[in-house]
Every structure is written in C-alpha cells, then in structure tokens.
Design an enzyme around this catalytic site. Structure first.
Site, PDB file in Angstrom:
ATOM      1  N   HIS A   1       3.326   6.476  -5.341  1.00  0.00           N
ATOM      2  CA  HIS A   1       2.804   6.873  -6.649  1.00  0.00           C
ATOM      3  C   HIS A   1       2.002   8.175  -6.521  1.00  0.00           C
ATOM      4  O   HIS A   1       2.139   9.104  -7.323  1.00  0.00           O
ATOM      5  CB  HIS A   1       1.927   5.745  -7.189  1.00  0.00           C
ATOM      6  CG  HIS A   1       1.703   5.791  -8.666  1.00  0.00           C
ATOM      7  ND1 HIS A   1       0.896   4.884  -9.333  1.00  0.00           N
ATOM      8  CD2 HIS A   1       2.154   6.632  -9.631  1.00  0.00           C
ATOM      9  CE1 HIS A   1       0.880   5.166 -10.618  1.00  0.00           C
ATOM     10  NE2 HIS A   1       1.636   6.219 -10.825  1.00  0.00           N
TER      11      HIS A   1
ATOM     12  N   HIS B   1       1.584   2.359  -3.453  1.00  0.00           N
ATOM     13  CA  HIS B   1       0.537   3.232  -3.991  1.00  0.00           C
ATOM     14  C   HIS B   1       0.722   4.661  -3.477  1.00  0.00           C
ATOM     15  O   HIS B   1       0.544   5.631  -4.219  1.00  0.00           O
ATOM     16  CB  HIS B   1      -0.838   2.733  -3.548  1.00  0.00           C
ATOM     17  CG  HIS B   1      -1.333   1.515  -4.264  1.00  0.00           C
ATOM     18  ND1 HIS B   1      -1.447   1.451  -5.635  1.00  0.00           N
ATOM     19  CD2 HIS B   1      -1.770   0.316  -3.786  1.00  0.00           C
ATOM     20  CE1 HIS B   1      -1.940   0.259  -5.970  1.00  0.00           C
ATOM     21  NE2 HIS B   1      -2.137  -0.445  -4.874  1.00  0.00           N
TER      22      HIS B   1
ATOM     23  N   GLU C   1       0.825  -1.210   0.000  1.00  0.00           N
ATOM     24  CA  GLU C   1       0.000   0.000   0.000  1.00  0.00           C
ATOM     25  C   GLU C   1       0.858   1.259   0.000  1.00  0.00           C
ATOM     26  O   GLU C   1       0.474   2.288  -0.572  1.00  0.00           O
ATOM     27  CB  GLU C   1      -0.954  -0.006   1.193  1.00  0.00           C
ATOM     28  CG  GLU C   1      -1.987  -1.119   1.169  1.00  0.00           C
ATOM     29  CD  GLU C   1      -2.829  -1.124  -0.099  1.00  0.00           C
ATOM     30  OE1 GLU C   1      -3.033  -0.039  -0.697  1.00  0.00           O
ATOM     31  OE2 GLU C   1      -3.278  -2.207  -0.502  1.00  0.00           O
TER      32      GLU C   1
END
Length: 682
Positions: free
Chosen positions: A477, A474, A471
């Site tokens: 990102h 992410h 996670e």
C-alpha cells in the site's frame, strides 16, 4: 548548523534513505527545533498573503510546507519504535509535548483555517480535479475536527490536553516495554520447555546468554496476551507461568504500572471530546472514519459476539473432553487452551500446526512466498542492496522495481525481536511518495521473530508467516500509492480502512502455486504435502470461536473505555473491575478466553493510533473477505487482477473516499456473508 547535523540536509542516499551511520542521538532534538521553526515560517508565509485564498497560494503551499519536519520525524520515529535505546527513549519523552504543541499551532491556526474554510465554501466555483477537490475537503474537515473553530480559551485548553496526552501515551509505551522485558520468563532446565523445537530452544538459550544467564533459558513475551509456545509446551506449570507473566504487564504496582496512566488518558480524551462537541472520544474518532458513529461499531461487534461466544463454549467443551480422557483429568484453564487445541486439531483433522515450522524457513518464505506473490500479481521485482544500511544491523534493504525495470522504491525488513524494539509487528514509511515533492517511497516492515542461535535456521510458525504476509500488504500500500500531494501518500487513509489491503495480502499464503514455491522442508526440500494443505484449508474455521472472541473482547474494551463521557471516565477507579463489567455486558466474559489485549498492555489504543479504533480489523475484514471472493471468482493470482486492485485501490492512497474506491474496484458495496462464513459465524 546543517554541516554539523546530517538531519538538516536532504539525504544523499538513493530514494532519500537517511544515512543512519551519520546520525547520532544528539542530532535529533536540534533538528526538530529547526524543523519546527522552519515549518512555522512556512505557515506564516501562507497566512501573510494579502490576496484572497486560492488553491495554489494556500493548499499547494501548505502541501509543500513541513518537508524538513516530515523527514526528521519519519527518521526518528522509525528508530524510536524499533531500536529504543535509553537515549532514544529520553529524546522521545522530551519531544512528545513539543510535537503536540507544534501540531496544534498549525492545525489550530485561525488565519490558516480561514483560508481553508474560504476555499471550502467556494469549492464548486474552483476549477479543481477530483484529487484537488478532495484535498480541500479533507484539510477543512481535519482542521475542523482538530478544533480550529474553537475560541482562543478553548484552544488553549485543547493544547494543554494534547500535550499532556502526548506525554502519557509515551509513558505508557515506555512502561510497557520495560515491564515486558522484566517479565521475560526464566527457566532453569530445558525439561521445563519440553515440546519446543531445537530452534525455539536455541533462541531461548541465546536470550538467556544475552541477559547474562548462561546455561538457562529465557522466553520473551509477545505483545498480545497469548504466546506461540503455549501450543507446544507440555509442562502445564511452564504454560501457566508464561501466560501469567503476560497478563500481569503494567499492573504489578511497580514503577512500570500503567493503570493510573491509562485512566488519566481515558479521562483527558473524554474531556477533549466534550470540548470539541462530542459525547465521547469514540464519537469523536468514528465521526471521521468510514464507520461514522460508535453505534455502527457497536452493532457489528454485538452481532458477531453472540455466535463467537457460542462457538468458544463449544470449543471449550471439546478441549475438556480431551483432558477428561487423560489419566489425571483437571478443569482446563486459559493457559491450557492453545495446547489442547492442537490436540483436538490433531484428532479432528490429523493436523499438527506446531510441526510445520521446518517447511517455513524465513528466507524462503520471504523470497519465494511474499516477494513471488507480489511479482506474479503486480510485476514488481526485489533486489537486495547490501550497500545500503538501515537504522540497525538487523535491517535489510531491498530495491523495488516495476515490471519494465523502472525504479519504484525501497523496502526495509527488520525481522528479529530485541529488547529495544516494541512488541508486535508494523509497517511505517521513512519516505512517502509525492509527485509534488518528487519523492519515491521507502517503507519498513517490523516483526518480532525470536532469533535462533548462531548457525541455526530461522523457522517460522504459520502465524508468523501470516504476520509477514500481512505487514507486507501494508508495505505494498505504501509502495503503490501514487498521488500528487503528500497529504494522501501511502497508507494515509481512514483508520478503519487501513487494515484492508494488508488482510487481503494474507490470501496468498495458501494459494497453491505460492505455497508450493516457499513451503519446502528445510532439510529435504520436499514441498508441504498436499494432504497437509487440504487439512489446513479444512480447518480454517477451527478455533475461530476463541480467535474471534479474544479479538472482539479487546475491541469492546477499547470501545467501552472510549465511549465514556468525561464525568463517567473520572468515576472509574478500578481498571480490572471496569474490564470485567464491559466483557460481561457483551457476553465475552469467558475466563478460558482472555481478551487479546488487556488495558494495561493495550498499546494499540493507549500508545498507538488505534484509540476507539481497534474495531478496524474486523471492520476491514468485511471488505477483505469480500475481496478474496472476487479474486477467487476471477482467476486468483493473475496480473490483470493485481493491476485492477493496484490501480483502483492501492494506487489511490488517501486521495479518494475509500468506500468509493472499493465500489470502483468491486462494482458494489462489500457484503458481510463471506466474513461470517470464514469465521464460522454464519
């Protein structure tokens, strides 16, 4: 109105973090109403312009519009997923059709579509840079895909379908949360939970106390079919009860039953796809993903299913052999798999994964593992901001800065499970970066780790460590995407590409210098023994027949439902029979290997954003495994490598075709061989 409603004024906290202390449930719906109206006025202002469309008066104006709505929506949906009290659930049910109607009003606006289409036709005549050109292409493609080219009668029916689907998916999630809470398994005696650690037992006791059951033990369910405790519970009946409860969610014939809900979702999605000119919902979805078509997805899933099923059968035989050697042998069942897998792992690799938790204390994993790897790779640093509060007391806020000390954004972590939080783990953005709007990113990671009793340390399983690293990939990102236009912000990329950066970040879990930093015994501070690390590496492909089969089975069920045409979808009357037939079709109908998600609790596809897209994980893993090979060949955890990955992939957000960005990073297209080797499928 703005004076009385904090949602209607820009946040005054650093980075635009909403001041959740000032926001009450009754503020949300009035704020949405005002935000809808403001956005509508902004769109009308664009379409009323009498001059011919230009990039500035149409596309830039469109990118500037909806700022208030975006702020209110991100603020609310962060709460509705992570702290869904009864009041919040009621608001979400009311809001779902309103949000769907508003989105359609914008996406299907004929005057706006004409302006976008006109620019798209003249694209080669416009003096645009690469990001601007791609932005025009994406707006045109997305509006066309949404149905902006339909006639008025078709648009009216499309809007009805979208509103009804928004209600149904919200209902599905509400039912699942309620049934998951209701089916938490109550145990009367600690003997029934033999095999759990002291921390796990204290968490179960705390769960019971929180539910008014002092002296008893409550084990809450995870989102997926299995449960981490199945690998360590020695009592076979306890294992059976836990798995049975998990598999029965949404299909018990009570008020939380999801079978009719999901059948209507499937039927309406198929009808919508036909209206938009596609043979199925899967064809509609994949047409605007990197896969391109259901055929490409089906080819990959079938290619992997044959060796995965074969490996799972071999693994089952090894488990049965262990049981047959016991004093009272029995045919193994699905609830026995995880427990005897650890027995086989111990026999073959002398490795007990359930005994590793003392080396994975949550705070150390976060600070000396997750954060350290990011600092080594990208130079960024993390400072906890105790002066900033999240949407729940459990939420922690960290300020993220670049290597030169300049501010980057905020990272929020919400680690623990609670009854108001939906299952699973996820990342979302509260504020998205955009140079046009002058905003910096604020991202959230949610996990569902059981909270130990007061005074006890939080010790993670290796799977939970993996989830945290995943996670956080992410989150990186979302933090690193540096774009001009909000349409491309953060993780706004194709669904079957979005899992790629998060999967890559998992590679640092067992990277030597990272592991040595965070994997230290809670009592002795001794590092995880080198021989244990070697065994973890040696056993990486162990049980991959099961792991790959359960995942592929879920991905295939998703494809099976969403590959139906409208008439075929209407003809399905029995959910369980449909699932069984789909699994038999691909050869994954092994009763010892339940699908990772069954339809009635498959939140990814019936209440999340992965409908016809659950294949994305394995599709992205092709890129991931190929990227891990590149990092390994080029020195691993090094700033130069991190900078290249950040600049050419994470940093572009959605502003570039993702496969083009991958080729820019890797120098070629991804190859599948590293994935096959990783999963033991070669």
């Amino acid at each position: 109105m703005a004076d009385a409603n904090p949602l209607l004024s820009p946040a005054t906290l650093p980075y635009g973090l909403p001041d959740y202390r000032e926001i009450a449930p009754e503020h949300y719906l009035p704020a949405f109403e005002e935000a809808f109206a403001e956005h509508r006025r902004e769109i009308d202002a664009i379409t009323r312009v009498r001059s011919m469309p230009t990039f500035e008066n149409t596309v830039v104006a469109l990118e500037r519009s909806g700022d208030l709505l975006g702020r209110v929506a991100r603020t609310f949906y962060t709460v509705s997923s992570a702290d869904a009290t009864a009041d919040i659930q009621q608001i979400e049910e009311t809001l779902a059709p309103l949000m769907a109607a508003h989105n359609d009003a914008v996406q299907l606006d004929s005057a706006l579509y004409w302006r976008i289409a006109t620019l798209h036709e003249r694209l080669d005549e416009l003096d645009l840079d690469a990001e601007q050109r791609y932005l025009v292409e994406r707006h045109y493609r997305e509006m066309t895909h949404a149905g902006a080219g339909l006639d008025d009668a078709e648009k009216e029916r499309l809007t009805e379908l979208n509103q009804r689907l928004s209600v149904l998916t919200t209902t599905f999630e509400k039912n699942l949360l309620a049934d998951t809470n209701d089916l938490a398994v109550v145990f009367d005696d600690a003997v029934e939970l033999d095999g759990l650690t002291d921390g796990e037992l204290s968490a179960a006791a705390q769960n019971a106390a929180d539910r008014g059951l002092p002296g008893r033990y409550v084990v809450t369910l995870t989102l997926f079919t299995g449960h981490p405790y199945l690998s360590s519970l020695t009592d076979r009946e306890s294992r059976r009860r836990l798995l049975e409860a998990s598999r029965s969610r949404g299909s018990r014939g009570n008020e939380h039953d999801n079978r009719d809900v999901l059948r209507e979702i499937v039927r309406l999605r198929a009808e919508r796809a036909a209206l938009l000119g596609y043979s199925s919902h899967a064809a509609y979805v994949t047409s605007d993903e990197t896969a391109g078509s259901p055929g490409a997805v089906h080819d990959l899933l079938r290619r992997l299913a044959v060796p995965a099923a074969r490996n799972a059968r071999a693994e089952a035989a090894a488990l049965q052999a262990i049981v047959d050697a016991e004093d009272e042998p029995f045919p193994i069942d699905a609830h026995d798999w995880a427990y005897y897998t650890e027995r086989v792992r111990a026999a073959e690799y002398d490795l007990d994964r359930t005994a590793l938790r003392p080396w994975f204390e949550a705070e150390r994993v976060l600070q000396d593992g997750v954060f350290r790897a990011a600092t080594e790779l990208y130079g960024i640093t993390f400072t906890e901001r105790d002066d900033l509060l999240g949407y729940h007391p459990d939420v922690r806020v960290f300020e993220v800065r670049e290597a030169d000390g300049s501010p980057l954004g905020l990272y929020l972590l919400d680690l623990y499970t609670r009854d108001t939080k939906r299952g699973g783990a996820w990342m979302n953005s509260i504020v998205s970066q955009s140079a046009l709007r002058g905003t910096s990113p604020v991202v959230v990671n949610n996990l569902n780790v059981p909270r130990p009793a007061e005074g006890q340390p939080t010790l993670l399983t290796l799977d939970e460590v993996t989830t945290l690293f995943h996670e956080f990939g992410h989150a990186l990102h979302g933090l690193f995407a540096t774009v001009t236009y909000p349409h491309f912000a953060g993780t706004n990329v194709f669904r079957d590409f979005v899992e790629f950066p998060s999967q890559v970040n998992e590679m640092w879990i067992l990277w030597p210098e990272v592991l040595a930093s965070y994997a230290r015994h809670i009592d002795t501070d001794e590092p995880l023994p080198a021989e244990v690390t070697e065994k973890l590496h040696a056993s990486e492909a162990f049980n991959q027949g099961f792991a790959t089969s359960e995942y592929l089975a879920a991905a295939w069920i998703d494809q099976a439902w969403h590959s139906l045409g409208a008439e075929e979808a209407a003809a399905v009357t029995d959910v369980a029979d449909f699932e069984a037939s789909a699994l038999a079709d691909i050869g994954l109908d092994n009763p010892l290997v339940p699908t990772r998600y069954s339809s009635t609790y498959f939140a990814h596809v019936f209440s999340g954003g992965y409908s016809a897209g659950y294949y994305s994980y394995i599709w992205s893993e092709v890129l991931d495994a190929d990227t891990v090979e590149w990092f390994t060949e080029n020195g691993g955890l090094a700033r130069a490598n991190g900078d290249r990955f950040r600049q050419r992939l994470l940093g572009v957000g959605g502003s570039k075709d993702p496969l083009e960005a991958y080729r820019d990073f890797r120098g070629r297209d991804a190859e599948i061989a590293p994935l096959l080797a990783r999963r033991g499928l070669a």
